[in-house]
Design a protein around this motif. Structure first.
Motif, PDB file in Angstrom:
ATOM      1  N   ARG A 177     -27.413 -27.717 -31.802  1.00  0.00           N
ATOM      2  CA  ARG A 177     -26.224 -26.872 -31.861  1.00  0.00           C
ATOM      3  C   ARG A 177     -26.561 -25.454 -31.394  1.00  0.00           C
ATOM      4  O   ARG A 177     -25.808 -24.834 -30.645  1.00  0.00           O
ATOM      5  CB  ARG A 177     -25.709 -26.854 -33.292  1.00  0.00           C
ATOM      6  N   LEU A 178     -27.720 -24.958 -31.825  1.00  0.00           N
ATOM      7  CA  LEU A 178     -28.128 -23.613 -31.409  1.00  0.00           C
ATOM      8  C   LEU A 178     -28.296 -23.536 -29.910  1.00  0.00           C
ATOM      9  O   LEU A 178     -27.849 -22.596 -29.263  1.00  0.00           O
ATOM     10  CB  LEU A 178     -29.475 -23.246 -32.048  1.00  0.00           C
ATOM     11  N   ARG A 183     -27.786 -18.531 -25.668  1.00  0.00           N
ATOM     12  CA  ARG A 183     -28.513 -18.557 -24.407  1.00  0.00           C
ATOM     13  C   ARG A 183     -29.975 -18.174 -24.623  1.00  0.00           C
ATOM     14  O   ARG A 183     -30.660 -17.779 -23.696  1.00  0.00           O
ATOM     15  CB  ARG A 183     -27.855 -17.620 -23.407  1.00  0.00           C
ATOM     16  N   ILE A 184     -30.405 -18.267 -25.875  1.00  0.00           N
ATOM     17  CA  ILE A 184     -31.780 -17.866 -26.175  1.00  0.00           C
ATOM     18  C   ILE A 184     -32.745 -18.972 -25.756  1.00  0.00           C
ATOM     19  O   ILE A 184     -32.629 -20.104 -26.230  1.00  0.00           O
ATOM     20  CB  ILE A 184     -31.941 -17.579 -27.687  1.00  0.00           C
ATOM     21  N   PRO A 185     -33.653 -18.678 -24.853  1.00  0.00           N
ATOM     22  CA  PRO A 185     -34.616 -19.714 -24.458  1.00  0.00           C
ATOM     23  C   PRO A 185     -35.579 -20.029 -25.596  1.00  0.00           C
ATOM     24  O   PRO A 185     -35.908 -19.153 -26.389  1.00  0.00           O
ATOM     25  CB  PRO A 185     -35.352 -19.084 -23.271  1.00  0.00           C
ATOM     26  N   MET A 186     -35.976 -21.283 -25.695  1.00  0.00           N
ATOM     27  CA  MET A 186     -36.862 -21.684 -26.791  1.00  0.00           C
ATOM     28  C   MET A 186     -38.089 -22.394 -26.250  1.00  0.00           C
ATOM     29  O   MET A 186     -38.007 -23.172 -25.307  1.00  0.00           O
ATOM     30  CB  MET A 186     -36.135 -22.647 -27.729  1.00  0.00           C
ATOM     31  N   LEU A 187     -39.214 -22.098 -26.879  1.00  0.00           N
ATOM     32  CA  LEU A 187     -40.441 -22.872 -26.654  1.00  0.00           C
ATOM     33  C   LEU A 187     -40.670 -23.684 -27.910  1.00  0.00           C
ATOM     34  O   LEU A 187     -40.795 -23.131 -28.997  1.00  0.00           O
ATOM     35  CB  LEU A 187     -41.649 -21.952 -26.429  1.00  0.00           C
ATOM     36  N   GLY A 357     -26.567 -35.965 -30.524  1.00  0.00           N
ATOM     37  CA  GLY A 357     -26.121 -34.723 -29.904  1.00  0.00           C
ATOM     38  C   GLY A 357     -25.698 -33.743 -30.970  1.00  0.00           C
ATOM     39  O   GLY A 357     -25.628 -34.094 -32.146  1.00  0.00           O
ATOM     40  N   PRO A 358     -25.413 -32.495 -30.579  1.00  0.00           N
ATOM     41  CA  PRO A 358     -25.121 -31.452 -31.551  1.00  0.00           C
ATOM     42  C   PRO A 358     -23.875 -31.729 -32.384  1.00  0.00           C
ATOM     43  O   PRO A 358     -23.739 -31.223 -33.489  1.00  0.00           O
ATOM     44  CB  PRO A 358     -24.952 -30.201 -30.698  1.00  0.00           C
ATOM     45  N   SER A 359     -22.946 -32.536 -31.878  1.00  0.00           N
ATOM     46  CA  SER A 359     -21.684 -32.686 -32.606  1.00  0.00           C
ATOM     47  C   SER A 359     -21.677 -33.913 -33.510  1.00  0.00           C
ATOM     48  O   SER A 359     -20.711 -34.166 -34.203  1.00  0.00           O
ATOM     49  CB  SER A 359     -20.529 -32.775 -31.614  1.00  0.00           C
TER      50      SER A 359
END
Lengths: 362, 228
Positions: A177-178, A183-187, A357-359
């Protein structure tokens, strides 16, 4: 295109050295995958500034150099968020206090407290002391807290490793969901390939402190020459669109580049796109279309590549439309069927798992 | 029976000395304890030994050397006189300096072990959330060690009230200037004024007992034992 540039040499304990040079997309979720001891956490610590790499190392996000010869930005000025395996909530603050901790210490960003509480389902625990929270709740608070620092890059070090199955899948859903909402890129560091398949867009494979491979998840998963294919649970990831529900038989139909794949029924609206994980060991091939088979999903495919091996079993890479499947069969079968590159065969898919999925509701 | 003016002077002086000393102890002891808690090496071991020394030395040893150091003809004595216009030996300031040195381990040691118990991971987490080192100390370390600060300050205060040898050596015995409770008590006994002596001695016993009772009741005691 924003990117994270890494050129890191870092001496660890017991002769371990992290030595890598690569450029990662600073968008979506990039999974760092490898066995334990491969340097995944060391890499995150270097990026966060919690561990000092050699002076010549370069760590830069877009045009901001966090580490370069003669320059080292301390962790509290890097604008990162870090979710540790062990939550690390402040015991003297309640949930809300933990969430608010980064607010006054960072430039306000695009993410608000209310949004974070919603996405991570934290409403009911705001006034709770953190030592009364379950492991899964703690980890969600830790993710929310990291997010509220409005990071330019969010680092996650096996956040689900200490959670039981239910808590882990709840947390996973929150993470999806995040990534869908920010739009925060994640590692994302993990040694669990299923987690990686659910989340990642991009994959960095690490072994003994070195990069062995990097690329898009879908591409790397269907190749024969990566570490992933050598694993017992090797599986291809394909994407499909929900095209209909077979109410009479309790099945959901997905469109895979014009072919219909049937899976156990999931109440999802038509048109939604989903990832499907197809384990290589659950795919077999036939020269002719089998009739009278109990297997529902049989597709015409082309052999793109055969693994050249003397082992008893080998992997096939099969193209289905523009996507790829993997099949693990015995070398004897390959020999008896006379399989070779570019042959048209039929793939029988015994099982395929639709990834959450997120939903989705749990 | 009301207290006489000599007793009141001694009580006032003792409370003033212990308060000023405690304030200085917390101010100086906190950074020292933090530094000691973060390092390991020969230098820190040497500093730790110096800090702990008053625990095993006879107070008169410390008092003797401080007295020599504070004399008007030494560099320290002259510098003090130059800066303040008054003599250092046999002054209230001398008592404060002596008391700070003498009670230092009672503040530094509990703080140091409390600081050492703070998980490094929490401070790392705070750093990644944007907290500078000073901010981390204020927002994480102090809240997590609040009780220990209270304990350390109380021990420093009580120990200063209870000292005798050092203050006698460097303070002399000047009523209203350097004659604290323990010395006044000694004086009363010497001059056979047992009524006053009983009042002071009994009062000190009650004070110490009450303080220790509240410390033991309120905290996990392992956090503030003094190591010798």
């Amino acid at each position: 295109m924003s990117s994270l540039q890494l050129d890191i040499q870092c001496q660890g304990e017991n002769d371990f050295t992290l030595d890598l040079k690569c450029q990662l997309p600073a968008a979506g979720i990039t999974a760092i995958y490898g066995p334990s001891g491969s340097g995944k956490s060391t890499l995150l610590d270097c990026i966060a500034g919690l561990r000092k790499p050699s002076d010549s190392s370069v760590i830069a996000l877009n045009h901001t150099r966090w580490h370069a010869p003669g320059r080292c930005v301390p962790p509290w000025r890097r604008g990162i968020g870090y979710v540790f395996q062990d939550a690390r909530l402040f015991p003297h603050l309640d949930t809300l206090g933990n969430l608010k901790y980064p607010l006054a210490r960072n430039q306000p960003g695009s993410v608000t407290l209310d949004q974070v509480i919603n996405w991570l389902e934290l409403h009911d625990m705001l006034a709770h002391k953190v030592d009364t929270l379950s492991a899964g709740q703690k980890q969600r608070v830790a993710i929310g807290r990291a997010l509220l620092g409005s990071p330019e890059l969010l680092l996650l070090d096996e956040p689900l490793a200490n959670l039981d199955h239910v808590a882990a899948s709840e947390c996973l859903r929150c993470l999806q969901r995040l990534s869908a909402n920010t739009r925060i890129p994640m590692l994302y560091v993990s040694h669990n390939i299923e987690e990686v398949c659910q989340l990642a867009d991009h994959l960095l494979l690490l072994e003994s402190g070195r990069v062995t491979e990097q690329g898009s998840l879908l591409d790397l998963c269907s190749r024969l020459d990566t570490r992933l294919s050598r694993e017992e649970q090797a599986a291809a990831i394909i994407t499909g669109t929900i095209s209909g529900q077979d109410e009479a038989f309790g099945l959901t139909e997905l469109d895979i580049d014009g072919h219909i794949l049937r899976v156990s029924q999931l109440r999802l609206p038509a048109g939604q796109s989903r990832r499907i994980r197809v384990p290589a060991r659950d795919v077999s091939v036939c020269r002719e279309r089998p009739h009278n088979s109990s297997i529902l999903n049989i597709f015409p495919v082309t052999i793109e590549e055969l693994e050249d091996t003397t082992a008893p079993r080998l992997l096939l890479r099969l193209s289905l439309g523009r996507q790829y499947l993997l099949a693990r069969i015995t070398r004897r079968s390959a020999f008896e069927l006379g399989l070779k590159k570019n042959d048209q065969v039929y793939a029988q898919i015994k099982s395929a798992a639709l990834l959450t999925g997120p939903s989705d509701a749990v | 029976m009301p207290l006489n003016s000599a007793e009141l002077d001694a009580i006032y002086l003792t409370v003033a000395l212990a308060s000023v000393t405690t304030a200085l102890l917390v101010l100086l002891g906190t950074p020292l304890a933090w530094w000691l808690s973060r390092q390991r090496g020969d230098l820190t071991a040497a500093i730790e030994a110096l800090v702990a020394m008053p625990l095993i030395l006879p107070p008169t040893v410390l008092g003797f050397y401080l007295l020599l150091l504070f004399a008007p003809d030494t560099a320290v004595g002259r510098a003090w006189e130059h800066l303040t216009g008054s003599q250092l030996a046999f002054s209230f300031s001398a008592l404060v300096i002596g008391s700070v040195i003498y009670s230092l381990p009672f503040v530094v040691q509990p703080l140091q072990s409390a600081f050492q118990r703070i998980p490094q991971g929490l401070l790392q987490a705070a750093a990644t959330l944007g907290a500078s080192p000073l901010d981390r100390f204020r927002s994480v370390v102090i809240p997590l060690t609040r009780r220990t600060f209270l304990t350390a300050a109380s021990l420093g205060f009580a120990h200063t009230v209870g000292e005798f040898g050092v203050v006698l050596m460097i303070g002399g015995n000047i009523p209203g200037e350097t004659q604290v409770l323990s010395i006044a008590l000694y004086d009363f006994v010497e001059t056979l004024r047992f009524d006053e002596a009983h009042r002071l001695a009994g009062g000190l016993i009650l004070f110490s007992l009450a303080l220790l009772f509240f410390l033991y009741r309120g905290s996990d005691t392992s956090s503030w034992r003094v190591r010798t």
